[in-house]
Write an enzyme that holds these catalytic residues in place. Structure first.
Site, PDB file in Angstrom:
ATOM      1  N   GLU A 148     -27.884  14.329   5.787  1.00 21.14           N
ATOM      2  CA  GLU A 148     -27.065  13.156   5.440  1.00 21.14           C
ATOM      3  C   GLU A 148     -26.250  13.458   4.191  1.00 21.14           C
ATOM      4  O   GLU A 148     -26.817  13.787   3.153  1.00 21.14           O
ATOM      5  CB  GLU A 148     -27.980  11.937   5.234  1.00 21.14           C
ATOM      6  CG  GLU A 148     -27.330  10.731   4.605  1.00 21.14           C
ATOM      7  CD  GLU A 148     -26.095  10.248   5.363  1.00 21.14           C
ATOM      8  OE1 GLU A 148     -26.177   9.985   6.577  1.00 21.14           O
ATOM      9  OE2 GLU A 148     -25.023  10.137   4.730  1.00 21.14           O
ATOM     10  N   ASP A 172     -18.401   9.779  12.598  1.00 25.65           N
ATOM     11  CA  ASP A 172     -16.948   9.863  12.495  1.00 25.65           C
ATOM     12  C   ASP A 172     -16.221   8.533  12.558  1.00 25.65           C
ATOM     13  O   ASP A 172     -15.423   8.278  13.462  1.00 25.65           O
ATOM     14  CB  ASP A 172     -16.425  10.795  13.609  1.00 25.65           C
ATOM     15  CG  ASP A 172     -17.018  12.188  13.485  1.00 25.65           C
ATOM     16  OD1 ASP A 172     -17.361  12.572  12.353  1.00 25.65           O
ATOM     17  OD2 ASP A 172     -17.141  12.879  14.504  1.00 25.65           O
ATOM     18  N   ASP A 198     -24.023  18.259   3.496  1.00 27.81           N
ATOM     19  CA  ASP A 198     -22.868  18.133   4.383  1.00 27.81           C
ATOM     20  C   ASP A 198     -23.144  19.031   5.586  1.00 27.81           C
ATOM     21  O   ASP A 198     -23.272  20.256   5.443  1.00 27.81           O
ATOM     22  CB  ASP A 198     -21.610  18.602   3.640  1.00 27.81           C
ATOM     23  CG  ASP A 198     -20.360  18.447   4.480  1.00 27.81           C
ATOM     24  OD1 ASP A 198     -20.447  18.476   5.726  1.00 27.81           O
ATOM     25  OD2 ASP A 198     -19.277  18.315   3.873  1.00 27.81           O
ATOM     26  N   LYS A 248      -7.596   8.201  10.652  1.00 31.64           N
ATOM     27  CA  LYS A 248      -6.312   8.736  10.204  1.00 31.64           C
ATOM     28  C   LYS A 248      -6.284  10.252  10.390  1.00 31.64           C
ATOM     29  O   LYS A 248      -7.293  10.920  10.169  1.00 31.64           O
ATOM     30  CB  LYS A 248      -6.091   8.387   8.731  1.00 31.64           C
ATOM     31  CG  LYS A 248      -5.993   6.883   8.548  1.00 31.64           C
ATOM     32  CD  LYS A 248      -5.627   6.534   7.128  1.00 31.64           C
ATOM     33  CE  LYS A 248      -5.447   5.033   7.049  1.00 31.64           C
ATOM     34  NZ  LYS A 248      -6.040   4.453   5.862  1.00 31.64           N
ATOM     35  N   GLU A 268     -31.429  15.183  13.198  1.00 33.53           N
ATOM     36  CA  GLU A 268     -30.462  14.086  13.269  1.00 33.53           C
ATOM     37  C   GLU A 268     -29.362  14.345  12.274  1.00 33.53           C
ATOM     38  O   GLU A 268     -29.617  14.636  11.102  1.00 33.53           O
ATOM     39  CB  GLU A 268     -31.096  12.712  12.985  1.00 33.53           C
ATOM     40  CG  GLU A 268     -30.034  11.632  13.217  1.00 33.53           C
ATOM     41  CD  GLU A 268     -30.433  10.204  12.860  1.00 33.53           C
ATOM     42  OE1 GLU A 268     -31.605   9.959  12.520  1.00 33.53           O
ATOM     43  OE2 GLU A 268     -29.540   9.337  12.918  1.00 33.53           O
ATOM     44  N   ASP A 290     -19.643   3.608  19.517  1.00 30.42           N
ATOM     45  CA  ASP A 290     -19.142   2.359  20.092  1.00 30.42           C
ATOM     46  C   ASP A 290     -17.667   2.480  20.458  1.00 30.42           C
ATOM     47  O   ASP A 290     -17.040   1.490  20.826  1.00 30.42           O
ATOM     48  CB  ASP A 290     -19.385   1.177  19.142  1.00 30.42           C
ATOM     49  CG  ASP A 290     -18.882   1.421  17.730  1.00 30.42           C
ATOM     50  OD1 ASP A 290     -18.368   2.536  17.466  1.00 30.42           O
ATOM     51  OD2 ASP A 290     -19.014   0.518  16.896  1.00 30.42           O
TER      52      ASP A 290
HETATM   53  C1  LIG Z   1     -21.046   5.531  10.770  1.00 33.90           C
HETATM   54  S1  LIG Z   1     -22.419   6.151   9.910  1.00 33.90           S
HETATM   55  C2  LIG Z   1     -23.753   6.067  11.124  1.00 33.90           C
HETATM   56  C3  LIG Z   1     -25.099   6.097  10.491  1.00 33.90           C
HETATM   57  C4  LIG Z   1     -26.291   6.186  11.481  1.00 33.90           C
HETATM   58  N1  LIG Z   1     -26.236   7.431  12.250  1.00 33.90           N
HETATM   59  C5  LIG Z   1     -26.350   5.020  12.406  1.00 33.90           C
HETATM   60  O1  LIG Z   1     -26.063   5.194  13.599  1.00 33.90           O
HETATM   61  O2  LIG Z   1     -26.669   3.901  11.944  1.00 33.90           O
HETATM   62  C6  LIG Z   1     -22.083   7.916   9.833  1.00 33.90           C
HETATM   63  C7  LIG Z   1     -23.081   8.636   8.940  1.00 33.90           C
HETATM   64  O3  LIG Z   1     -22.776  10.028   8.935  1.00 33.90           O
HETATM   65  C8  LIG Z   1     -22.825  10.489   7.600  1.00 33.90           C
HETATM   66  N2  LIG Z   1     -21.942  11.677   7.506  1.00 33.90           N
HETATM   67  C9  LIG Z   1     -20.606  11.701   7.598  1.00 33.90           C
HETATM   68  N3  LIG Z   1     -20.133  12.951   7.462  1.00 33.90           N
HETATM   69  C10 LIG Z   1     -21.219  13.741   7.275  1.00 33.90           C
HETATM   70  C11 LIG Z   1     -21.390  15.136   7.041  1.00 33.90           C
HETATM   71  N4  LIG Z   1     -20.337  15.959   6.986  1.00 33.90           N
HETATM   72  N5  LIG Z   1     -22.641  15.615   6.886  1.00 33.90           N
HETATM   73  C12 LIG Z   1     -23.722  14.776   6.940  1.00 33.90           C
HETATM   74  N6  LIG Z   1     -23.612  13.450   7.145  1.00 33.90           N
HETATM   75  C13 LIG Z   1     -22.380  12.934   7.304  1.00 33.90           C
HETATM   76  C14 LIG Z   1     -22.342   9.316   6.780  1.00 33.90           C
HETATM   77  O4  LIG Z   1     -22.680   9.396   5.404  1.00 33.90           O
HETATM   78  C15 LIG Z   1     -23.061   8.161   7.501  1.00 33.90           C
HETATM   79  O5  LIG Z   1     -24.376   7.987   7.049  1.00 33.90           O
END
Ligand SMILES: C[S@@+](CC[C@H](N)C(=O)[O-])C[C@H]1O[C@@H](n2cnc3c(N)ncnc32)[C@H](O)[C@@H]1O
Length: 203
Positions: free
Chosen positions: A56, A107, A84, A111, A31, A143
């Site tokens: 994460e 994402d 990352d 911007k 995931e 969404d």
């Molecule tokens: C909008 S949140 C959605 C969280 C979860 N997947 C959910 O549906 O409830 C996007 C998630 O992706 C993580 N994220 C963003 N860029 C990332 C990256 N480059 N590598 C790993 N995680 C990342 C963020 O920290 C956040 O937890």
């Protein structure tokens, strides 16, 4: 002074990593961006044969969710690493070793100057194509309809994938077939917001 969650679990330092050594399972699922992580907990409960790896970027959530999985007795087969994904995925191997990749509500940036932060972009599909086993699945939900359409365009450019939605030739799925739900998915459903779901299979 140590920053909070400095001790969040990280991937081993090696440049190349064997994902099969991170968790045990009859097959592997990744995931991307699990956030608060309930999808992984519910997936571990629903599918005891799967090995699960979450990547994460936020140390806090990686640490909390990894500890939560451990407290429920899933540590050997479900982990979250504070990484990352843009740098972590290229390090993972071997090729064709992963059965499923899940990306729930990625994402949240709009911007132009934030475009470099996007997770689901062209190079991303190259990495997923490399890691998935033949017949393996990539499932993305959002969404935002425009985002789902953009993901479709990206995947269409790639000849490694075939659409695996409800209707032949389409990647669109009305429901999430994986029993587990992500926190954002749950909230969207509670708020009555549409959830756009797309899935492809590795040829
Ligand atoms: C909008 S949140 C959605 C969280 C979860 N997947 C959910 O549906 O409830 C996007 C998630 O992706 C993580 N994220 C963003 N860029 C990332 C990256 N480059 N590598 C790993 N995680 C990342 C963020 O920290 C956040 O937890």
């Amino acid at each position: 002074m140590a920053r909070p969650y400095d001790d969040a679990p990280r991937l081993p330092e090696a440049e190349r990593l064997d994902v099969r050594e991170l968790v045990h399972g009859d097959w592997l699922e990744i995931e991307i961006g699990p956030g608060r992580g309930w999808f992984l907990v519910e997936r571990a409960e629903a599918e005891p044969r799967a090995g699960l790896v979450g990547l994460e970027i936020r140390r806090k959530w990686a640490a909390i969710v990894d500890a939560r999985l451990g407290a429920r007795g899933y540590a050997a087969r479900a982990r979250v690493f504070a990484e990352d994904v843009r740098f972590a995925l290229p390090r993972l191997g071997p090729n064709g070793s992963v059965r499923r990749v899940f990306v729930h509500f990625p994402d949240p940036w709009w911007k132009k100057r934030h475009a470099k932060r996007l997770v689901v972009r062209d190079g991303f599909f190259d990495q997923i194509a490399r890691l998935l086993e033949p017949g393996g699945e990539i499932f993305v939900q959002t969404d935002v309809e425009e985002r789902a359409a953009a993901y479709e365009q990206l995947a269409d450019l790639h000849d490694a994938f075939t659409p695996a939605g409800d209707a032949p030739g389409s990647p669109r799925l009305a429901e999430n077939p994986y029993v587990a739900r992500s926190p954002r998915e749950r909230r969207a459903i509670a708020d009555g917001l549409p959830v756009h779901r797309v899935r492809w299979r590795r040829k």
